[in-house]
Write an enzyme that holds these catalytic residues in place. Sequence first.
Site, PDB file in Angstrom:
ATOM      1  N   ASP A 189       3.415  -7.988   5.276  1.00  0.00           N
ATOM      2  CA  ASP A 189       3.406  -7.293   5.140  1.00  0.00           C
ATOM      3  C   ASP A 189       2.340  -5.934   5.819  1.00  0.00           C
ATOM      4  O   ASP A 189       2.467  -6.151   6.897  1.00  0.00           O
ATOM      5  CB  ASP A 189       3.042  -6.695   3.850  1.00  0.00           C
ATOM      6  N   SER A 190       2.811  -4.554   5.715  1.00  0.00           N
ATOM      7  CA  SER A 190       2.067  -3.643   6.737  1.00  0.00           C
ATOM      8  C   SER A 190       0.816  -3.923   5.791  1.00  0.00           C
ATOM      9  O   SER A 190      -0.482  -2.963   6.972  1.00  0.00           O
ATOM     10  CB  SER A 190       1.624  -2.106   5.603  1.00  0.00           C
ATOM     11  N   CYS A 214       7.544  -1.855  -4.585  1.00  0.00           N
ATOM     12  CA  CYS A 214       6.630  -1.472  -3.415  1.00  0.00           C
ATOM     13  C   CYS A 214       5.635  -3.183  -4.296  1.00  0.00           C
ATOM     14  O   CYS A 214       4.830  -2.622  -4.923  1.00  0.00           O
ATOM     15  CB  CYS A 214       5.453  -0.149  -3.252  1.00  0.00           C
ATOM     16  N   THR A 215       5.326  -3.508  -3.053  1.00  0.00           N
ATOM     17  CA  THR A 215       4.026  -4.834  -2.959  1.00  0.00           C
ATOM     18  C   THR A 215       3.080  -4.763  -3.439  1.00  0.00           C
ATOM     19  O   THR A 215       2.502  -5.544  -4.453  1.00  0.00           O
ATOM     20  CB  THR A 215       4.630  -5.448  -1.935  1.00  0.00           C
ATOM     21  N   HIS A 216       2.418  -3.601  -3.329  1.00  0.00           N
ATOM     22  CA  HIS A 216       0.909  -3.135  -3.612  1.00  0.00           C
ATOM     23  C   HIS A 216       1.443  -2.832  -5.379  1.00  0.00           C
ATOM     24  O   HIS A 216      -0.096  -2.807  -6.058  1.00  0.00           O
ATOM     25  CB  HIS A 216       0.847  -1.363  -2.895  1.00  0.00           C
ATOM     26  N   CYS A 266       7.416  -6.816   1.944  1.00  0.00           N
ATOM     27  CA  CYS A 266       7.175  -5.292   2.079  1.00  0.00           C
ATOM     28  C   CYS A 266       8.416  -4.532   1.802  1.00  0.00           C
ATOM     29  O   CYS A 266       9.513  -5.276   2.381  1.00  0.00           O
ATOM     30  CB  CYS A 266       6.071  -4.969   3.311  1.00  0.00           C
ATOM     31  N   ASN A 267       8.725  -3.422   1.283  1.00  0.00           N
ATOM     32  CA  ASN A 267       9.988  -2.619   0.530  1.00  0.00           C
ATOM     33  C   ASN A 267      10.173  -1.969   2.455  1.00  0.00           C
ATOM     34  O   ASN A 267      11.298  -1.344   1.866  1.00  0.00           O
ATOM     35  CB  ASN A 267       9.651  -2.275  -0.477  1.00  0.00           C
ATOM     36  N   TYR A 295       3.206   1.286   6.421  1.00  0.00           N
ATOM     37  CA  TYR A 295       4.512   1.370   6.765  1.00  0.00           C
ATOM     38  C   TYR A 295       5.163   2.492   5.890  1.00  0.00           C
ATOM     39  O   TYR A 295       6.387   3.372   6.791  1.00  0.00           O
ATOM     40  CB  TYR A 295       5.050   0.082   5.853  1.00  0.00           C
ATOM     41  N   GLY A 296       4.834   3.285   4.787  1.00  0.00           N
ATOM     42  CA  GLY A 296       5.266   3.751   4.250  1.00  0.00           C
ATOM     43  C   GLY A 296       6.491   5.373   4.604  1.00  0.00           C
ATOM     44  O   GLY A 296       6.742   6.570   4.313  1.00  0.00           O
ATOM     45  N   GLU A 333      -4.700   0.312  -2.418  1.00  0.00           N
ATOM     46  CA  GLU A 333      -5.679   0.060  -0.870  1.00  0.00           C
ATOM     47  C   GLU A 333      -7.343  -0.284  -1.009  1.00  0.00           C
ATOM     48  O   GLU A 333      -7.691  -1.119  -0.787  1.00  0.00           O
ATOM     49  CB  GLU A 333      -5.304  -0.318   0.043  1.00  0.00           C
TER      50      GLU A 333
HETATM   51  N1  DGL Z   1       3.718  -2.931   0.352  1.00  0.00           N
HETATM   52  C1  DGL Z   1       4.243  -1.536   0.765  1.00  0.00           C
HETATM   53  C2  DGL Z   1       5.833  -1.798   0.782  1.00  0.00           C
HETATM   54  O1  DGL Z   1       6.121  -2.958  -0.252  1.00  0.00           O
HETATM   55  C3  DGL Z   1       4.191  -0.349   0.896  1.00  0.00           C
HETATM   56  C4  DGL Z   1       2.300   0.134   1.330  1.00  0.00           C
HETATM   57  C5  DGL Z   1       2.819   1.025   2.743  1.00  0.00           C
HETATM   58  O2  DGL Z   1       3.139   1.734   2.717  1.00  0.00           O
HETATM   59  O3  DGL Z   1       2.340   0.564   3.929  1.00  0.00           O
HETATM   60  O4  DGL Z   1       6.444  -0.916   0.852  1.00  0.00           O
END
Ligand code: DGL
Length: 270
Positions: A13-14, A189-191, A76-77, A45-46, A157
Amino acid sequence: MNKSVSAPIGIFDSGIGGLTVADAIRQLLPHENMIYFGDTAHLPYGDKSEAAIQAYSIKIADVLLKKGCKVIVIACNSASSAAYELLKEYVRKDAHIINVIDPMVDYLTRHYGGKTIGLIGTKRTVHSGIYAQKLKEGDKNILLHSLATPLLAPMIEEGFFNNQISHEIIAQYLSDATLENIDALVLACTHYPLIKKEINEFYQNRIDVLDSAEVVAKALCEYLIENQLLNQSGKPERHFFVSDYTEAFEASTRLFFHELVALERHPLWN
Ligand code: DGL
């Protein structure tokens, strides 16, 4: 691919958000060895370009392949939408790749035909239009209304959830006209599993709120069984790498993985 049952599952993931997926994998597949990589140096990453996320993902895949992973889970999406096809091509026969989007699309296609679904995620995921495109291929007449919610991942986060600020930001986003009259909401989003409770409260449990952690773990389990790669015994080894280390990241692992894990620093570029 000639991998042994004891080869590890690679997950990335990011940052540490993908630990929500790693946690579901650990629960369903308790004997699997696991290598987690959080690209904390390039978080989030988003907001990054597709090209940047592709470059990071290839570098991470190299690390995971060197460690002999039998499967790589893109937890991570944003990376799944930007880099899945490229990574599949890149690793070819060296490992199987699972993203977090296809298992959710399969689930929606099986259970939500003819319904109106809301979706929240990063700008990268939402603007890619990948969920709408894959749902259309499933041809189940599912109407998708997507909203980018870029403040949520950094907020989580930072440990801001279940408090007044998070309630207000979540309420502001979910009150957007885009998400009116939906039958279910996908947390793309996995968060976001960390704020699922607050989202359910916002909707007073009137709609289904869906996150991908469990469906991804199930998809992985099915693949391992079908390919005689399921590890069914022994005490697993789990290693957690990050491209940049801070104590704050390590402290937060407890929230995402339900236990404190020791993070090892592994720079992506030397
Ligand atoms: N966990 C990332 C996702 O599922 C999002 C977090 C990010 O923007 O890095 O997209």
